[in-house]
Each structure stands twice: as structure tokens, then as C-alpha cells.
Write a protein that holds these residues in place. Structure first.
Motif, PDB file in Angstrom:
ATOM      1  N   LEU A 102      -5.587  11.448   4.449  1.00  0.00           N
ATOM      2  CA  LEU A 102      -5.667  10.304   3.537  1.00  0.00           C
ATOM      3  C   LEU A 102      -7.005   9.582   3.698  1.00  0.00           C
ATOM      4  O   LEU A 102      -7.669   9.275   2.709  1.00  0.00           O
ATOM      5  CB  LEU A 102      -4.505   9.341   3.800  1.00  0.00           C
ATOM      6  CG  LEU A 102      -4.533   8.006   3.052  1.00  0.00           C
ATOM      7  CD1 LEU A 102      -4.389   8.216   1.559  1.00  0.00           C
ATOM      8  CD2 LEU A 102      -3.435   7.099   3.566  1.00  0.00           C
ATOM      9  N   VAL A 103      -7.404   9.333   4.927  1.00  0.00           N
ATOM     10  CA  VAL A 103      -8.680   8.662   5.182  1.00  0.00           C
ATOM     11  C   VAL A 103      -9.843   9.492   4.641  1.00  0.00           C
ATOM     12  O   VAL A 103     -10.753   8.972   3.998  1.00  0.00           O
ATOM     13  CB  VAL A 103      -8.839   8.361   6.697  1.00  0.00           C
ATOM     14  CG1 VAL A 103     -10.241   7.893   7.011  1.00  0.00           C
ATOM     15  CG2 VAL A 103      -7.813   7.335   7.146  1.00  0.00           C
ATOM     16  N   ALA A 104      -9.795  10.811   4.875  1.00  0.00           N
ATOM     17  CA  ALA A 104     -10.857  11.686   4.379  1.00  0.00           C
ATOM     18  C   ALA A 104     -10.878  11.680   2.852  1.00  0.00           C
ATOM     19  O   ALA A 104     -11.962  11.621   2.240  1.00  0.00           O
ATOM     20  CB  ALA A 104     -10.642  13.109   4.898  1.00  0.00           C
ATOM     21  N   GLU A 105      -9.709  11.726   2.235  1.00  0.00           N
ATOM     22  CA  GLU A 105      -9.641  11.723   0.778  1.00  0.00           C
ATOM     23  C   GLU A 105     -10.167  10.413   0.196  1.00  0.00           C
ATOM     24  O   GLU A 105     -10.868  10.403  -0.808  1.00  0.00           O
ATOM     25  CB  GLU A 105      -8.196  11.976   0.320  1.00  0.00           C
ATOM     26  CG  GLU A 105      -8.091  12.237  -1.150  1.00  0.00           C
ATOM     27  CD  GLU A 105      -6.676  12.643  -1.570  1.00  0.00           C
ATOM     28  OE1 GLU A 105      -6.424  12.601  -2.790  1.00  0.00           O
ATOM     29  OE2 GLU A 105      -5.848  12.982  -0.721  1.00  0.00           O
ATOM     30  N   LEU A 106      -9.847   9.312   0.862  1.00  0.00           N
ATOM     31  CA  LEU A 106     -10.375   8.019   0.421  1.00  0.00           C
ATOM     32  C   LEU A 106     -11.885   8.001   0.489  1.00  0.00           C
ATOM     33  O   LEU A 106     -12.557   7.487  -0.405  1.00  0.00           O
ATOM     34  CB  LEU A 106      -9.808   6.892   1.278  1.00  0.00           C
ATOM     35  CG  LEU A 106      -8.439   6.370   0.900  1.00  0.00           C
ATOM     36  CD1 LEU A 106      -7.947   5.383   1.949  1.00  0.00           C
ATOM     37  CD2 LEU A 106      -8.444   5.732  -0.465  1.00  0.00           C
TER      38      LEU A 106
END
Length: 110
Positions: A102-106
Motif C-alpha cells: 500500500l505504501v509503495a502504491e501510494l
């Protein structure tokens, strides 16, 4: 919508909705370090490997058990926590791989 517009990933939107509630965000934060954030006296399972019992989470949050369970269910639907049944009790722990994705996608989306 033009070809250059990107449609947000529905899973990302679901996770962000779950995190938009300050209490759900706090619960997820507490679960990051369960041994530090919860009084685990009487715990029947390893808080790191299995998770923290709803009873302990509810005691820390000071909310009704049904409210805490509803908040945790929302985090689970978003894939941010995993639930494990131990007897009649449900334990929750963070899904660190999902959170990292999720953090990487954000980082790529915003």
C-alpha cells in the motif's frame, strides 16, 4: 475520462477509506508494537505471531466490544489486518506485506 487518466486501484481506495477513520488508524498503529501498546496479562496467544485479542484492544480503546470489532472488521476487509480465531476469541495482527505494498502504491500514485 481520457487515456492518460489513471483509475485508482479499488483495493487502494478501500484501504484509504479504512484509514480515514482516526480510531481505525490508531488501532492499526497500536498493533504495530503489540507488546508495547497493550496490557497482555492473560493473553492466550503470542501477540506477534497470532495477534492481539479483541478483549485487549477493546480495553485499551475504551470502546464497546462491538464497536472495536466493527472497526477491526473494516481494517480486515481492507487487507490491513488478519484475524485468527483461538477458541472463542478473535486475535488481530497487522498484515505487514499488504501495508508495505500500500505504501509503495501510494508512492507511485500520488
Amino acid at each position: 475520462m481520457t487515456q492518460t487518466e489513471v483509475v485508482p486501484d479499488p483495493d487502494l481506495v478501500l484501504a484509504l477509506r479504512a484509514l480515514a477513520n482516526p480510531i481505525r488508524l490508531q488501532l492499526l498503529s497500536w498493533l504495530r508494537e503489540p507488546e508495547r501498546n497493550f496490557s497482555l496479562q492473560g493473553a492466550i496467544a503470542d501477540p506477534i505471531k497470532v495477534g492481539v485479542c479483541v478483549t485487549h484492544i477493546q480495553a485499551k480503546a475504551g470502546l464497546a466490544q462491538s464497536t472495536v470489532s466493527a472497526y477491526l472488521a473494516e481494517l480486515q476487509r481492507a487487507g490491513l489486518v488478519r484475524a485468527t480465531r483461538v477458541g472463542k476469541w478473535t486475535h488481530y495482527r497487522r498484515d505487514e506485506q499488504r501495508i508495505a505494498r500500500l505504501v509503495a502504491e501510494l508512492g507511485q500514485t500520488l
